[in-house]
Design an enzyme around this catalytic site. Structure first.
Site, mmCIF file in Angstrom:
data_model
loop_
_atom_site.group_PDB
_atom_site.id
_atom_site.type_symbol
_atom_site.label_atom_id
_atom_site.label_comp_id
_atom_site.label_asym_id
_atom_site.label_seq_id
_atom_site.Cartn_x
_atom_site.Cartn_y
_atom_site.Cartn_z
ATOM 1 N N LYS A 9 0.890 -1.259 -0.027
ATOM 2 C CA LYS A 9 -0.022 0.103 0.229
ATOM 3 C C LYS A 9 0.770 1.273 -0.049
ATOM 4 C CE LYS A 9 -3.967 -2.205 2.255
ATOM 5 N NZ LYS A 9 -4.914 -2.263 3.579
ATOM 6 N N TYR A 49 -12.683 -2.693 -3.193
ATOM 7 C CA TYR A 49 -13.131 -2.541 -1.979
ATOM 8 C C TYR A 49 -14.777 -2.392 -1.964
ATOM 9 C CZ TYR A 49 -8.528 -2.047 0.271
ATOM 10 O OH TYR A 49 -7.352 -2.442 0.651
ATOM 11 N N PHE A 57 -15.336 3.450 7.242
ATOM 12 C CA PHE A 57 -13.998 4.035 7.247
ATOM 13 C C PHE A 57 -13.551 3.892 5.565
ATOM 14 C CE2 PHE A 57 -14.305 -0.519 7.970
ATOM 15 C CZ PHE A 57 -13.799 -1.239 6.991
ATOM 16 N N HIS A 115 -2.161 -5.379 1.338
ATOM 17 C CA HIS A 115 -3.421 -5.972 1.400
ATOM 18 C C HIS A 115 -3.080 -7.563 0.595
ATOM 19 C CE1 HIS A 115 -7.268 -6.931 -0.505
ATOM 20 N NE2 HIS A 115 -6.867 -7.595 -1.697
ATOM 21 N N GLU A 126 -9.571 -10.256 -7.981
ATOM 22 C CA GLU A 126 -8.485 -9.151 -7.732
ATOM 23 C C GLU A 126 -7.381 -9.206 -8.963
ATOM 24 O OE1 GLU A 126 -7.486 -9.333 -3.535
ATOM 25 O OE2 GLU A 126 -9.483 -8.769 -3.184
HETATM 26 P P1 DAT Z 1 -7.879 -6.798 5.688
HETATM 27 O O1 DAT Z 1 -6.899 -5.718 4.887
HETATM 28 O O2 DAT Z 1 -6.949 -7.341 6.920
HETATM 29 O O3 DAT Z 1 -8.270 -7.894 4.701
HETATM 30 P P2 DAT Z 1 -10.462 -5.708 5.630
HETATM 31 O O4 DAT Z 1 -10.497 -6.388 4.379
HETATM 32 O O5 DAT Z 1 -11.463 -5.982 6.719
HETATM 33 O O6 DAT Z 1 -9.080 -6.034 6.251
HETATM 34 O O7 DAT Z 1 -10.335 -4.094 5.654
HETATM 35 C C1 DAT Z 1 -9.769 -3.500 4.431
HETATM 36 C C2 DAT Z 1 -9.028 -2.262 4.942
HETATM 37 O O8 DAT Z 1 -9.558 -1.158 5.516
HETATM 38 C C3 DAT Z 1 -7.998 -2.442 6.049
HETATM 39 O O9 DAT Z 1 -6.855 -3.110 5.539
HETATM 40 C C4 DAT Z 1 -7.728 -1.427 6.803
HETATM 41 C C5 DAT Z 1 -9.185 -0.704 6.622
HETATM 42 N N1 DAT Z 1 -10.048 -1.014 7.757
HETATM 43 C C6 DAT Z 1 -10.640 -1.930 7.973
HETATM 44 N N2 DAT Z 1 -11.472 -1.984 9.174
HETATM 45 C C7 DAT Z 1 -11.277 -0.512 9.673
HETATM 46 C C8 DAT Z 1 -11.577 0.194 10.707
HETATM 47 N N3 DAT Z 1 -12.366 -0.352 11.754
HETATM 48 N N4 DAT Z 1 -11.213 1.537 10.701
HETATM 49 C C9 DAT Z 1 -10.183 2.018 10.147
HETATM 50 N N5 DAT Z 1 -9.857 1.227 8.765
HETATM 51 C C10 DAT Z 1 -10.181 0.152 8.665
HETATM 52 MG MG MG Z 2 -9.607 -7.593 3.075
#
Ligand code: DAT
Ligand code: MG
Length: 155
Positions: A9, A49, A57, A115, A126
């Site tokens: 990232k 996403y 977020f 990621h 992806e």
């Molecule tokens: P990961 O990257 O571990 O797969 P995710 O897919 O749940 O996690 O979320 C995507 C991204 O979004 C993550 O890398 C960081 C951000 N993120 C997730 N939950 C968050 C939160 N509660 N507050 C802020 N950023 C968050």
């Molecule tokens: Mg994820």
């Protein structure tokens, strides 16, 4: 063999951690089959996403991911999806276990360096999004017989 998508990232690129992060995956035995530095635009991030669109977020996440270049990497290996997720560590840097990439290099919850696709189905989507239908290079590593016991006990 599975292929998965990793993104280093914007914080990983800005902090000059691309080499160290890639080295971990290479040292593990995973094979680089795609590699590209690029800026991500909003339409691509909205697809990538999409599952998070309703989360509080989401807007911050998209802005962060579009703020600076990322390195997209396609990695291949046995159980590559799960192996990469384990090596990344928990989502929040402040909670991730030492020994994982996020656990060793990140303390922020939002800026978490990497990621990784979370399932083989997500990986397929992806990889298509980031490398297109023919963007991944199929090649056979010369050390395959030493990384895997493909000789089936002959050694
Ligand atoms: P990961 O990257 O571990 O797969 P995710 O897919 O749940 O996690 O979320 C995507 C991204 O979004 C993550 O890398 C960081 C951000 N993120 C997730 N939950 C968050 C939160 N509660 N507050 C802020 N950023 C968050
Ligand atoms: Mg994820």
């Amino acid at each position: 063999m599975e292929t998965t998508l990793v993104l280093v990232k914007p914080d990983g690129v800005q902090r000059r951690l691309v080499g160290r992060i890639l080295a971990r995956f290479e040292e593990k035995g995973l094979q680089v089959v795609g590699l590209r530095l690029r800026m991500l635009d909003r339409p691509l991030l909205e697809r990538h996403y999409g599952a998070h669109r309703s989360k509080p977020f989401y807007e911050g996440l998209v802005a962060y991911m579009a703020s600076s270049p990322v390195v997209a990497v396609a990695l291949r290996g046995k159980n590559a999806v799960a192996v990469v997720r384990k090596m990344m560590g928990a989502t929040f840097g402040s909670k991730a276990e030492p020994g994982t990439i996020r656990g060793d290099f990140a303390v922020s919850d939002g800026f978490n360096l990497v990621h990784g696709s979370d399932s083989p189905e997500a990986a397929a989507k992806e990889l298509e999004l980031f490398f297109g239908a023919d963007g991944v290079v199929d090649w056979r590593p010369g050390d395959m017989e030493w990384v895997y016991d493909v000789s089936d006990g002959a050694r």
